[in-house]
Design a protein around this motif. Structure first.
Motif, PDB file in Angstrom:
ATOM      1  N   GLY A 665       0.769  -1.243   0.000  1.00 35.14           N
ATOM      2  CA  GLY A 665       0.000   0.000   0.000  1.00 35.14           C
ATOM      3  C   GLY A 665       0.790   1.278   0.000  1.00 35.14           C
ATOM      4  N   LEU A 670      -5.046   4.250  -3.745  1.00 33.11           N
ATOM      5  CA  LEU A 670      -5.643   2.933  -3.909  1.00 33.11           C
ATOM      6  C   LEU A 670      -6.037   2.691  -5.359  1.00 33.11           C
ATOM      7  CD1 LEU A 670      -7.913   2.669  -0.736  1.00 33.11           C
ATOM      8  CD2 LEU A 670      -5.755   1.510  -1.177  1.00 33.11           C
ATOM      9  N   GLN A 673      -2.959   1.745  -7.143  1.00 34.24           N
ATOM     10  CA  GLN A 673      -2.611   0.358  -6.821  1.00 34.24           C
ATOM     11  C   GLN A 673      -3.517  -0.610  -7.571  1.00 34.24           C
ATOM     12  OE1 GLN A 673      -2.582  -0.146  -2.534  1.00 34.24           O
ATOM     13  NE2 GLN A 673      -1.766   1.911  -2.248  1.00 34.24           N
ATOM     14  N   GLN A 740     -10.584  -1.923   0.523  1.00 31.66           N
ATOM     15  CA  GLN A 740     -10.074  -0.705   1.151  1.00 31.66           C
ATOM     16  C   GLN A 740     -10.705   0.532   0.518  1.00 31.66           C
ATOM     17  OE1 GLN A 740      -5.769  -0.816   1.095  1.00 31.66           O
ATOM     18  NE2 GLN A 740      -5.747  -2.922   1.883  1.00 31.66           N
ATOM     19  N   LEU A 754      -5.476   7.344   4.858  1.00 32.69           N
ATOM     20  CA  LEU A 754      -5.257   5.955   4.466  1.00 32.69           C
ATOM     21  C   LEU A 754      -3.766   5.659   4.333  1.00 32.69           C
ATOM     22  CD1 LEU A 754      -6.724   3.343   3.697  1.00 32.69           C
ATOM     23  CD2 LEU A 754      -6.644   4.091   1.333  1.00 32.69           C
ATOM     24  N   THR A 755      -3.040   6.603   3.716  1.00 32.18           N
ATOM     25  CA  THR A 755      -1.597   6.423   3.545  1.00 32.18           C
ATOM     26  C   THR A 755      -0.896   6.358   4.908  1.00 32.18           C
ATOM     27  OG1 THR A 755      -1.666   7.582   1.427  1.00 32.18           O
ATOM     28  CG2 THR A 755       0.470   7.397   2.503  1.00 32.18           C
ATOM     29  N   ARG A 758      -1.612   2.999   6.453  1.00 30.60           N
ATOM     30  CA  ARG A 758      -0.859   1.948   5.774  1.00 30.60           C
ATOM     31  C   ARG A 758       0.622   2.002   6.165  1.00 30.60           C
ATOM     32  NH1 ARG A 758      -0.855  -2.961   4.011  1.00 30.60           N
ATOM     33  NH2 ARG A 758      -2.661  -2.737   2.635  1.00 30.60           N
ATOM     34  N   PHE A 761       1.029   0.643   9.643  1.00 31.13           N
ATOM     35  CA  PHE A 761       0.846  -0.812   9.625  1.00 31.13           C
ATOM     36  C   PHE A 761       2.088  -1.503   9.073  1.00 31.13           C
ATOM     37  CE2 PHE A 761      -0.623  -4.848   7.995  1.00 31.13           C
ATOM     38  CZ  PHE A 761      -1.535  -5.281   8.947  1.00 31.13           C
ATOM     39  N   ASN A 762       2.606  -1.012   7.940  1.00 27.06           N
ATOM     40  CA  ASN A 762       3.772  -1.631   7.297  1.00 27.06           C
ATOM     41  C   ASN A 762       5.015  -1.533   8.181  1.00 27.06           C
ATOM     42  OD1 ASN A 762       2.176  -2.227   5.155  1.00 27.06           O
ATOM     43  ND2 ASN A 762       2.974  -0.636   3.811  1.00 27.06           N
ATOM     44  N   PHE A 815      -4.766  -5.923   7.571  1.00 30.22           N
ATOM     45  CA  PHE A 815      -4.843  -4.467   7.391  1.00 30.22           C
ATOM     46  C   PHE A 815      -6.290  -4.013   7.261  1.00 30.22           C
ATOM     47  CE2 PHE A 815      -4.956  -0.710   4.576  1.00 30.22           C
ATOM     48  CZ  PHE A 815      -4.295   0.190   5.402  1.00 30.22           C
ATOM     49  N   ASP A 816      -7.146  -4.828   6.606  1.00 33.54           N
ATOM     50  CA  ASP A 816      -8.551  -4.449   6.461  1.00 33.54           C
ATOM     51  C   ASP A 816      -9.206  -4.271   7.826  1.00 33.54           C
ATOM     52  OD1 ASP A 816      -8.398  -4.391   3.778  1.00 33.54           O
ATOM     53  OD2 ASP A 816      -9.401  -6.309   3.420  1.00 33.54           O
ATOM     54  N   LEU A 819      -7.821  -1.099   9.443  1.00 29.28           N
ATOM     55  CA  LEU A 819      -8.387   0.103   8.815  1.00 29.28           C
ATOM     56  C   LEU A 819      -9.828   0.306   9.257  1.00 29.28           C
ATOM     57  CD1 LEU A 819      -8.254   2.437   6.778  1.00 29.28           C
ATOM     58  CD2 LEU A 819      -8.858   0.799   4.994  1.00 29.28           C
TER      59      LEU A 819
END
Length: 898
Positions: A665, A670, A673, A740, A754-755, A758, A761-762, A815-816, A819
């Motif tokens: 991500g 999105l 992507q 997402q 969102l970024t 992400r 999370f990463n 991740f879903d 989020l």
């Protein structure tokens, strides 16, 4: 907000546009003088409908508001507030003061009055008075009307259109001509109170009757006074829309309770549609899961079977069936599995977004169950193919051994034919001494020959033992033949010993020896055995799998050919012995001297066998050369497969890495992507011919009985699994990104948020697995500003969060789920309490609802949905067949107690 010909602007500003508009209509001949009359009558009735609550009223609108007293009273009644104390004097300035107090109150409600002064009202200016009353009506009776965020006029018009849409001969497009025939008024009443008017008996041809019917019923049963005159409406080309709007607004407020019911019904319909769609997705998941699991269950016995007909052809047929399964039968199931996972993720996302509990498939149909069954299928496939290949090798070896056994047994049995009769013969008893000695030498030669055949018998027994060990399907006949050969061999040994003892007894009596024949016999016998062995070796079958193995056979053959010179010398020496015998017999005329008493071998037979050997040598050269070409071709196939596999394997790995990177991500929005994933998906499907080409090469490899390849670390099986994993990874990642996007759009979060989510999370997903362990999740939440205390309460809060983001207690968080948690806390979604409130409105504040009420307020399919699923109401004083809407609503959200 502009409304009605410029009368109301931002903050309800009343401008002199009201008068300017009418002046423009008058200049253009559009102003109907009857409009003022209609407004005066309607506004008067409207004012009296409120003033009567204070026990008073007005008769002449332009006279009775001049002192400001009733004007102030009207504002107090309709606003529910108290105005400043009025001046009771009768002087002009007292009246102006009272009217100003009223105008100041109107202004305090956000309405700016322009060009209307207290003096005009006190002086009885009818146009100004009507303009002021219209402003009050707009502000307190119409402005609060809101349908789908339209302006008040548009909202009121849309309300009329929706309520009258089902009625014949009614088409509401405006507030003047659309109401002239009275059917629209009757339809509004019938829609909310069908018991007051029989609409089916009304006719468009009787407008006065329709208008009087509506106005009488509204006044008598709905407490809406007559504000319009039927004759005025009929006799005016275009009735005044302000008068009609004023009267229609009274209908709207009268039926506001019904409006609340409609709003409640709309909310319920929305919730039920979500539930119906979710149930459809659940049913589809269950169907797909059942079908896939049934297919796996049907396939596993075949893959686990290890039964063959013990023939190489049957095993090759089974391998071809397996190739057909991998190419035709399994690929649709790979797609079905990917679709199943996609549908499951989409369903869970929709459930989260609609504030529903997570979906738990029926026992045995969880995604993990399907993944476990699929893993078992892949393990069974690998084991099945490995077994098939090993079985082919075993059967190939069996065929080779069986043919070798038959070949050696045939040669041995041909050699032993007649030997028992010969050993049991009593021929020596009538022979002379010379003949006896000949018989003895012949027997010695036979013993030498017999000893030479011992190795062959042992070879035959060893081959039979190996056929038994490898479970050859015709092992019974092999054992029978082997036993017969061994038993005969034992008998030959015993008979040989017995005959030798008999010859030894005769030797003491008989003497004469033919040295020449003996020499021939001694040398011819081993040479003959060598010839037999050599011929057998030259036609011996062989099995090789590499160039090195065939090269070794060719080297051995070359070394053998190097010994042929010495063999030729031995052959010439033996033939020379025969020539010497022939010379002596001819010289001395010995009767029967040409017969060699020591051996049955003749020069002719040796010559024939020697000729055979010399012919078999070039044939052997050709056989070895053909096998060398075959192995060279196999080597070419190995290199072709390796060259292709060494390109395809890294390509699949690079695509997997690229898809994984996109799935993290951090590469654009999105949509970017998703676009890139679609491009990768198209690229992967475009690459499929390379896989198919590899399958064709692999088939040629297997048909060539090639079982190893040192030029590549990749096997067809690993490439197949990698290809399937790549397709699954792309589909899963596309589905995750789409979910997402769905979450982002439905929750209203920005791309920057969102970024940020992400990236956080990463950061804590160190191993790039796409999921976080509980402790990693806690650190991630803290990094995005979510406060989690380090005390006992903080731990309880974190356990509550885990129950939300990991409802199945898997031990990790996707991740879903992360989020969804970060957005749902602050998002307004429908709840069980809201649905209960909506049902309560439809039920008229009763704790239960009836089937008739549901069918009256909801669309047919959703009404029947509720009737079929609502449990009976068990409370006190409930009528028969009452339904419990509270239990139904809590069940929709997976709750048991509010």
């Amino acid at each position: 907000m502009m409304m009605d010909n410029g009368v109301i602007t931002n903050n309800y500003e009343y401008t002199d546009g009201y008068m300017e508009q009418e002046e423009e209509w008058e200049r253009e001949g559009l102003l109907d003088p009857a409009w003022e009359k209609q407004q005066k009558k309607t506004f008067t009735a409207w004012c009296n409908s409120h003033l009567r609550k204070a026990g008073t009223g007005i008769e002449n609108i332009d006279e009775d508001f001049r002192n400001g007293l009733k004007l102030m009273l009207l504002l107090e009644v309709i606003s529910g507030e108290t105005l400043p104390k009025p001046d009771r004097g009768k002087m002009r300035f007292h009246k102006i003061a009272n009217v100003n107090k009223a105008l100041d109150f109107i202004a305090s409600k956000g309405v700016k009055l322009v060009s209307i002064g207290a003096e005009e009202i006190v002086d009885g200016n009818l146009k100004m008075t009507l303009g002021m009353i219209w402003t009050i009506i707009l502000r307190f009776a119409i402005q609060d009307i809101s349908v789908e965020e339209m302006t008040a006029k548009e909202g009121l018009l849309l309300w009329c259109q929706r309520k009258t849409a089902p009625y014949k001969n009614v088409n509401v497009q405006n507030f003047h001509l659309s109401f002239k025939d009275g059917l629209a008024f009757c339809a509004l009443i019938h829609r909310h109170r069908p018991d007051l008017i029989d609409y089916s008996k009304l006719s468009k041809d009787n407008p006065l009757e329709n208008l009087n019917t509506a106005f009488d019923v509204a006044e008598k049963y709905l407490d809406i006074p007559r504000m319009l005159d039927p004759d005025d409406l009929q006799n005016t080309a275009m009735p005044d829309e302000r008068a009609v709007m004023t009267y229609v607004s009274s209908y709207y407020h009268c039926f506001s309770g019904a409006q609340k019911a409609e709003t409640a019904a709309n909310r319920i319909c929305k919730v039920l549609k979500v539930n119906q769609e979710n149930e459809r997705l659940m049913e589809e998941y269950e169907r797909l899961a059942s079908d896939l699991l049934d297919w796996i269950r049907r396939t596993m016995p075949w893959l686990n079977s290890r039964q063959t007909d013990n023939s190489l052809a049957g095993c090759q047929k089974k391998l071809e069936d397996y190739r057909t399964y991998r190419r035709k039968h399994k690929p649709p199931r790979v797609e079905q599995k990917a679709k199943l996972e996609t549908n499951f993720n989409t369903l869970q996302t929709k459930l989260r977004l609609s504030n529903r509990p997570a979906y738990m498939p029926t026992e045995g149909k969880m995604v993990s169950d399907i993944a476990q069954a699929w893993k078992g299928l892949e393990i069974a496939e690998k084991a099945f193919e490995e077994w098939l290949l090993s079985e082919m090798m075993r059967l190939e070896r069996l065929e080779y051994l069986a043919q070798k056994f038959k070949h050696k047994a045939d040669i041995h049995e041909d050699w032993t034919r007649g030997k028992e009769e010969m050993l049991q013969s009593q021929d020596f008893r009538q022979c002379k001494l010379y003949d006896i000695k000949a018989l003895k030498k012949k027997h010695e030669a036979f013993e030498s020959d017999l000893a030479a055949h011992q190795d062959r018998v042992e070879q035959i027994a060893a081959i039979a033992q190996e056929l038994n060990t490898l479970e050859y399907h015709e092992v019974a006949s092999v054992n029978t033949r082997c036993q017969r050969i061994c038993s005969q061999w034992d008998r030959l040994g015993a008979l040989t010993q017995r005959r030798r003892l008999a010859l030894d007894d005769a030797e003491r009596v008989l003497e004469q020896i033919d040295l020449l024949h003996l020499e021939f016999a001694k040398r011819a016998a081993p040479f003959n055995n060598w010839l037999d062995g050599t011929r057998e070796d030259l036609v011996d079958m062989f099995i090789v799998h590499t160039i090195e193995e065939i090269s070794g056979l060719m080297d051995a053959h070359a070394r053998f050919k190097a010994t042929l010179g010495e063999a030729d010398k031995e052959y010439q020496a033996i033939v020379n012995l025969v020539h010497q015998v022939e010379s002596i017999v001819k010289q001395h005329q010995i009767p029967g001297g040409l017969e060699n008493p020591y051996t049955t071998l003749t020069a002719h037979e040796l010559n024939r066998k020697w000729s055979d050997v010399r012919q078999l040598v070039p044939q052997r050269d050709g056989t070895l050369a053909a096998e060398l070409r075959k192995q060279q071709n196999n080597e070419t196939l190995r290199r072709q497969f390796a060259e292709k596999a060494n390109a395809v394997g890294p390509w699949i790995e690079r695509q997997m890495d690229a898809v994984t990177a996109i799935g993290m991500g951090l590469q654009g929005s999105l949509e970017d992507q998703l676009h890139r994933l679609k491009e990768y998906e198209a690229g992967v499907y475009a690459y499929k011919p390379h896989i198919e080409e590899l399958e064709r090469i692999h088939q040629a490899v297997q048909e060539g009985m090639i079982f190893e390849n040192r030029y590549s670390q990749y096997t067809m099986e690993t490439l197949r699994v990698g290809w399937e994993q790549l397709l699954t990874s792309i589909n899963r990642t596309i589905n995750e990104v789409e979910n997402q996007i769905l979450t982002r759009d439905s929750k209203g979060i920005t791309q920057e948020q969102l970024t940020e989510f992400r990236a956080s999370f990463n950061h804590f997903d160190k191993n790039r697995t796409g999921r976080l362990a509980p402790e990693e999740l806690k650190s991630c939440l803290v990094s995005v500003g979510y406060s989690i205390g380090k005390d006992r309460q903080g731990e309880l809060d974190f356990q509550r969060i885990l129950a939300v983001v990991d409802p199945n207690n898997t031990g990790y968080v996707s991740f879903d789920s992360f989020l969804d948690f970060m957005t749902r806390e602050s998002t307004d979604t429908d709840t069980a309490e809201q649905v209960i409130d909506s049902f309560r409105i439809l039920a008229g504040d009763k704790p239960y609802i009836t089937a008739d009420e549901l069918r009256r307020e909801l669309p047919p399919d959703q009404a029947e949905y509720c009737v079929a699923r609502m449990p009976p109401y068990r409370g006190p004083n409930a009528p028969p067949h009452a339904l419990d809407y509270m239990a139904f609503s809590t069940a929709l959200y997976g709750e048991t107690d509010l």
